[in-house]
Write a protein that holds these residues in place. Sequence first.
Motif, PDB file in Angstrom:
ATOM      1  N   HIS A 308       6.680   2.266  -5.573  1.00  0.00           N
ATOM      2  CA  HIS A 308       7.612   1.696  -4.789  1.00  0.00           C
ATOM      3  C   HIS A 308       8.915   2.481  -4.354  1.00  0.00           C
ATOM      4  CE1 HIS A 308       5.687  -2.139  -4.410  1.00  0.00           C
ATOM      5  NE2 HIS A 308       5.339  -2.137  -5.608  1.00  0.00           N
ATOM      6  N   SER A 309       8.853   3.925  -4.609  1.00  0.00           N
ATOM      7  CA  SER A 309       9.932   4.819  -4.338  1.00  0.00           C
ATOM      8  C   SER A 309       9.719   5.270  -2.938  1.00  0.00           C
ATOM      9  CB  SER A 309      10.238   5.881  -5.474  1.00  0.00           C
ATOM     10  OG  SER A 309      10.791   5.315  -6.549  1.00  0.00           O
ATOM     11  N   LYS A 310      10.892   5.544  -2.283  1.00  0.00           N
ATOM     12  CA  LYS A 310      11.055   6.157  -0.962  1.00  0.00           C
ATOM     13  C   LYS A 310      11.878   7.557  -0.764  1.00  0.00           C
ATOM     14  CE  LYS A 310       8.503   2.628   0.306  1.00  0.00           C
ATOM     15  NZ  LYS A 310       8.117   1.855  -0.695  1.00  0.00           N
ATOM     16  N   ALA A 311      11.527   8.292   0.012  1.00  0.00           N
ATOM     17  CA  ALA A 311      12.479   9.544   0.198  1.00  0.00           C
ATOM     18  C   ALA A 311      12.533   9.466   1.736  1.00  0.00           C
ATOM     19  CB  ALA A 311      11.880  10.812  -0.061  1.00  0.00           C
ATOM     20  N   GLY A 312      13.861   9.572   2.247  1.00  0.00           N
ATOM     21  CA  GLY A 312      14.056   9.636   3.667  1.00  0.00           C
ATOM     22  C   GLY A 312      13.762  11.065   4.233  1.00  0.00           C
ATOM     23  N   VAL A 323      11.323  10.998 -10.297  1.00  0.00           N
ATOM     24  CA  VAL A 323      12.123   9.914  -9.921  1.00  0.00           C
ATOM     25  C   VAL A 323      11.460   8.569 -10.401  1.00  0.00           C
ATOM     26  CG1 VAL A 323      12.361   8.581  -7.582  1.00  0.00           C
ATOM     27  CG2 VAL A 323      12.780  11.150  -7.671  1.00  0.00           C
ATOM     28  N   GLY A 324      12.276   7.747 -10.643  1.00  0.00           N
ATOM     29  CA  GLY A 324      11.600   6.397 -11.194  1.00  0.00           C
ATOM     30  C   GLY A 324      11.028   5.342 -10.143  1.00  0.00           C
ATOM     31  N   VAL A 325      10.960   4.020 -10.626  1.00  0.00           N
ATOM     32  CA  VAL A 325      10.383   3.089  -9.978  1.00  0.00           C
ATOM     33  C   VAL A 325      11.359   2.461  -8.886  1.00  0.00           C
ATOM     34  CG1 VAL A 325       9.313   0.646 -10.010  1.00  0.00           C
ATOM     35  CG2 VAL A 325       8.922   2.548 -11.703  1.00  0.00           C
ATOM     36  N   ALA A 326      11.161   2.242  -7.484  1.00  0.00           N
ATOM     37  CA  ALA A 326      11.972   1.419  -6.634  1.00  0.00           C
ATOM     38  C   ALA A 326      13.406   2.082  -6.311  1.00  0.00           C
ATOM     39  CB  ALA A 326      11.900  -0.090  -7.229  1.00  0.00           C
ATOM     40  N   CYS A 327      13.171   3.622  -6.183  1.00  0.00           N
ATOM     41  CA  CYS A 327      14.044   4.212  -5.652  1.00  0.00           C
ATOM     42  C   CYS A 327      14.150   4.419  -4.243  1.00  0.00           C
ATOM     43  CB  CYS A 327      14.278   5.596  -6.550  1.00  0.00           C
ATOM     44  SG  CYS A 327      14.415   5.291  -8.201  1.00  0.00           S
ATOM     45  N   ASN A 328      15.550   4.742  -3.584  1.00  0.00           N
ATOM     46  CA  ASN A 328      15.596   4.772  -2.322  1.00  0.00           C
ATOM     47  C   ASN A 328      16.281   6.056  -2.170  1.00  0.00           C
ATOM     48  OD1 ASN A 328      15.428   4.700   0.638  1.00  0.00           O
ATOM     49  ND2 ASN A 328      17.347   3.385   0.561  1.00  0.00           N
ATOM     50  N   ILE A 329      15.885   7.333  -1.825  1.00  0.00           N
ATOM     51  CA  ILE A 329      16.383   8.365  -1.686  1.00  0.00           C
ATOM     52  C   ILE A 329      16.639   9.099  -0.228  1.00  0.00           C
ATOM     53  CG2 ILE A 329      16.338  11.075  -2.595  1.00  0.00           C
ATOM     54  CD1 ILE A 329      16.279   9.018  -4.831  1.00  0.00           C
ATOM     55  N   HIS A 330      18.014   9.432  -0.214  1.00  0.00           N
ATOM     56  CA  HIS A 330      18.410   9.787   1.292  1.00  0.00           C
ATOM     57  C   HIS A 330      19.454  10.650   1.259  1.00  0.00           C
ATOM     58  CE1 HIS A 330      21.405   6.730   0.805  1.00  0.00           C
ATOM     59  NE2 HIS A 330      20.270   6.039   0.306  1.00  0.00           N
ATOM     60  N   GLY A 331      19.813  11.484   2.318  1.00  0.00           N
ATOM     61  CA  GLY A 331      20.948  12.574   2.429  1.00  0.00           C
ATOM     62  C   GLY A 331      20.331  13.673   2.233  1.00  0.00           C
ATOM     63  N   SER A 357      16.547  -6.521  -2.506  1.00  0.00           N
ATOM     64  CA  SER A 357      16.103  -5.588  -1.489  1.00  0.00           C
ATOM     65  C   SER A 357      14.667  -5.033  -1.796  1.00  0.00           C
ATOM     66  CB  SER A 357      17.181  -4.444  -1.705  1.00  0.00           C
ATOM     67  OG  SER A 357      16.920  -3.392  -0.544  1.00  0.00           O
ATOM     68  N   VAL A 358      14.529  -4.646  -2.988  1.00  0.00           N
ATOM     69  CA  VAL A 358      13.316  -3.954  -3.472  1.00  0.00           C
ATOM     70  C   VAL A 358      12.217  -4.806  -3.206  1.00  0.00           C
ATOM     71  CG1 VAL A 358      11.713  -3.150  -5.375  1.00  0.00           C
ATOM     72  CG2 VAL A 358      14.245  -2.567  -5.216  1.00  0.00           C
ATOM     73  N   PHE A 359      12.214  -6.002  -3.149  1.00  0.00           N
ATOM     74  CA  PHE A 359      11.304  -7.022  -3.278  1.00  0.00           C
ATOM     75  C   PHE A 359      10.980  -7.284  -1.683  1.00  0.00           C
ATOM     76  CE2 PHE A 359      12.222  -9.742  -6.988  1.00  0.00           C
ATOM     77  CZ  PHE A 359      11.676  -8.755  -7.861  1.00  0.00           C
ATOM     78  N   GLN A 370      -2.443  -5.420   4.478  1.00  0.00           N
ATOM     79  CA  GLN A 370      -2.967  -6.761   4.289  1.00  0.00           C
ATOM     80  C   GLN A 370      -3.075  -7.132   2.996  1.00  0.00           C
ATOM     81  OE1 GLN A 370      -4.670  -4.464   6.459  1.00  0.00           O
ATOM     82  NE2 GLN A 370      -3.178  -5.118   8.006  1.00  0.00           N
ATOM     83  N   LEU A 371      -1.954  -6.739   2.010  1.00  0.00           N
ATOM     84  CA  LEU A 371      -1.626  -7.209   0.705  1.00  0.00           C
ATOM     85  C   LEU A 371      -0.349  -7.986   0.666  1.00  0.00           C
ATOM     86  CD1 LEU A 371      -3.030  -4.090  -1.075  1.00  0.00           C
ATOM     87  CD2 LEU A 371      -4.110  -6.163  -0.711  1.00  0.00           C
ATOM     88  N   ALA A 372      -0.454  -8.949  -0.558  1.00  0.00           N
ATOM     89  CA  ALA A 372       0.978  -9.546  -0.598  1.00  0.00           C
ATOM     90  C   ALA A 372       1.415  -9.036  -2.072  1.00  0.00           C
ATOM     91  CB  ALA A 372       0.612 -10.883  -0.891  1.00  0.00           C
ATOM     92  N   LEU A 373       2.881  -8.824  -2.004  1.00  0.00           N
ATOM     93  CA  LEU A 373       3.698  -8.734  -3.338  1.00  0.00           C
ATOM     94  C   LEU A 373       3.600 -10.049  -3.845  1.00  0.00           C
ATOM     95  CD1 LEU A 373       5.455  -6.876  -4.973  1.00  0.00           C
ATOM     96  CD2 LEU A 373       7.370  -7.866  -3.901  1.00  0.00           C
ATOM     97  N   THR A 374       2.664 -10.006  -5.143  1.00  0.00           N
ATOM     98  CA  THR A 374       2.559 -11.567  -5.876  1.00  0.00           C
ATOM     99  C   THR A 374       3.694 -11.709  -6.595  1.00  0.00           C
ATOM    100  OG1 THR A 374       1.364 -10.331  -7.554  1.00  0.00           O
ATOM    101  CG2 THR A 374       0.025 -10.960  -5.628  1.00  0.00           C
ATOM    102  N   GLU A 375       3.788 -13.104  -7.420  1.00  0.00           N
ATOM    103  CA  GLU A 375       4.492 -13.303  -8.335  1.00  0.00           C
ATOM    104  C   GLU A 375       4.512 -12.484  -9.719  1.00  0.00           C
ATOM    105  OE1 GLU A 375       7.177 -15.310  -8.452  1.00  0.00           O
ATOM    106  OE2 GLU A 375       6.909 -16.109  -6.283  1.00  0.00           O
ATOM    107  N   LEU A 376       3.340 -12.192 -10.010  1.00  0.00           N
ATOM    108  CA  LEU A 376       2.977 -11.099 -10.895  1.00  0.00           C
ATOM    109  C   LEU A 376       3.851  -9.680 -10.678  1.00  0.00           C
ATOM    110  CD1 LEU A 376      -0.686 -11.957 -12.262  1.00  0.00           C
ATOM    111  CD2 LEU A 376       1.446 -12.465 -13.448  1.00  0.00           C
ATOM    112  N   ASP A 377       3.630  -9.165  -9.343  1.00  0.00           N
ATOM    113  CA  ASP A 377       4.122  -7.834  -9.192  1.00  0.00           C
ATOM    114  C   ASP A 377       5.652  -8.289  -9.281  1.00  0.00           C
ATOM    115  OD1 ASP A 377       1.509  -6.931  -8.683  1.00  0.00           O
ATOM    116  OD2 ASP A 377       1.713  -7.672  -6.405  1.00  0.00           O
ATOM    117  N   GLN A 378       6.263  -9.025  -8.917  1.00  0.00           N
ATOM    118  CA  GLN A 378       7.605  -9.340  -9.123  1.00  0.00           C
ATOM    119  C   GLN A 378       7.987  -9.451 -10.388  1.00  0.00           C
ATOM    120  OE1 GLN A 378       9.505 -11.873  -5.844  1.00  0.00           O
ATOM    121  NE2 GLN A 378       7.594 -12.333  -5.016  1.00  0.00           N
TER     122      GLN A 378
END
Length: 394
Positions: A308-312, A323-331, A357-359, A370-378
């Motif tokens: 779930h990490s992203k780079a701009g 880079v760890g989990v759920a990072c948002n890298i930009h600049g 914001s991550v969720f 076509q997939l859902a972020l489940t309660e277990l994922d959260q």
Amino acid sequence: MNIILFDGSHRDNLLPLCFTRPVAELRTGVLTIREKWEHRLAGNYSWHTEDYLQYKFPQKTADKNLLISAHVCPTQALVGRVRKLNVGEGICWQGHPVALLIEQAVDFDLELLDGKVTWTDFEGELDYVEFPWDLVRMNARQIQLDFDLLTSGRESEPISLTNQLIHPENIFVEPGVKMECCTINASEGPVYIGADAEVMEGALIRGPFSLGEHAVVNMGTRIYGGTTVGPYSKVGGELSQSILIGYSNKGHDGFLGHSVLGEWCNLGAGTNVSNLKNTYDQVKVWNYRSGRFVRSGLQFGGLIMGDHSKAGLNSMFNTGTVVGVACNIHGSGFPRQFVPSFADGGVAGFKLHQLKSVFTTAKRVMERRQLALTELDQQILTAVFERTAAFRRF
């Protein structure tokens, strides 16, 4: 046979990739480690892993349980030895427990079992996953082994004559593949194209290479050997000796080498990853277990990126960046070589990437497949958020 794939003492060395999955769900070659075992040894499989992951990856026990190290990629010789185990017997390889057969145990501790198990050594060669870069180091060999396993006794689907093929006997295409006007060179290793995948025109591919089901290689992509693109991923630009575990995108120009991306990652257009230091020195990589940078023993090392990490746009990553989990890298510029989970920012500094914001982003991204972020994922992401708080100093 009831088979439990257990995370060993080296599990923390495989973070951040294993923050969100058991070790057995890592991919090297065509298949995940679990899938490699399932194809070679019939049984009912489950996982012994961290408590917060057990809700999604549960452990199941029976009167007899075959415990197998999730760090070990199987070979036919090893599987042959495992099949011959009696209750109370185990197999070691270079000091690592590989497999043991025990009676019912809801929870187990290998140290407590040690006096009750008779261990013998396995002398053959094995691929053992201790660090993230091991996945890359062994990837070419594992592609060959998985290719042989998956294609034995089968014929490839016909390949369009618009494609230029070198050593076509080493190329296997599953049903539903779309592939036209590509060049594939399988002289140095096999090329496996999974079901319903697409390779667009102008792609240049050199084996060994694996493309997962429903994955896409964009127009004009250049791919060097030792590369695995997992299921439902999209790639473009230039890739070399890298692994996308699945559901991740590097769809545009830019270079990715000697790297591992988790699931639901995205590298923006023009993103480049350095995989060789200007000094040609050994690459150091952040290690969660020791809390410091450690020598990898390798001259080449790129990017390790958690789920779930992203780079701009036009992001740049230095050699051996984690880079760890759920990072948002930009600049602009190079962010530091260790970016803790749930970080938002870049060279100018980081702030907390809030769970809400991550969720929200994860739900949007997963809906596109076509997939859902489940309660277990959260719940898992929340647990990772809490466990990684000590690494965030912003």
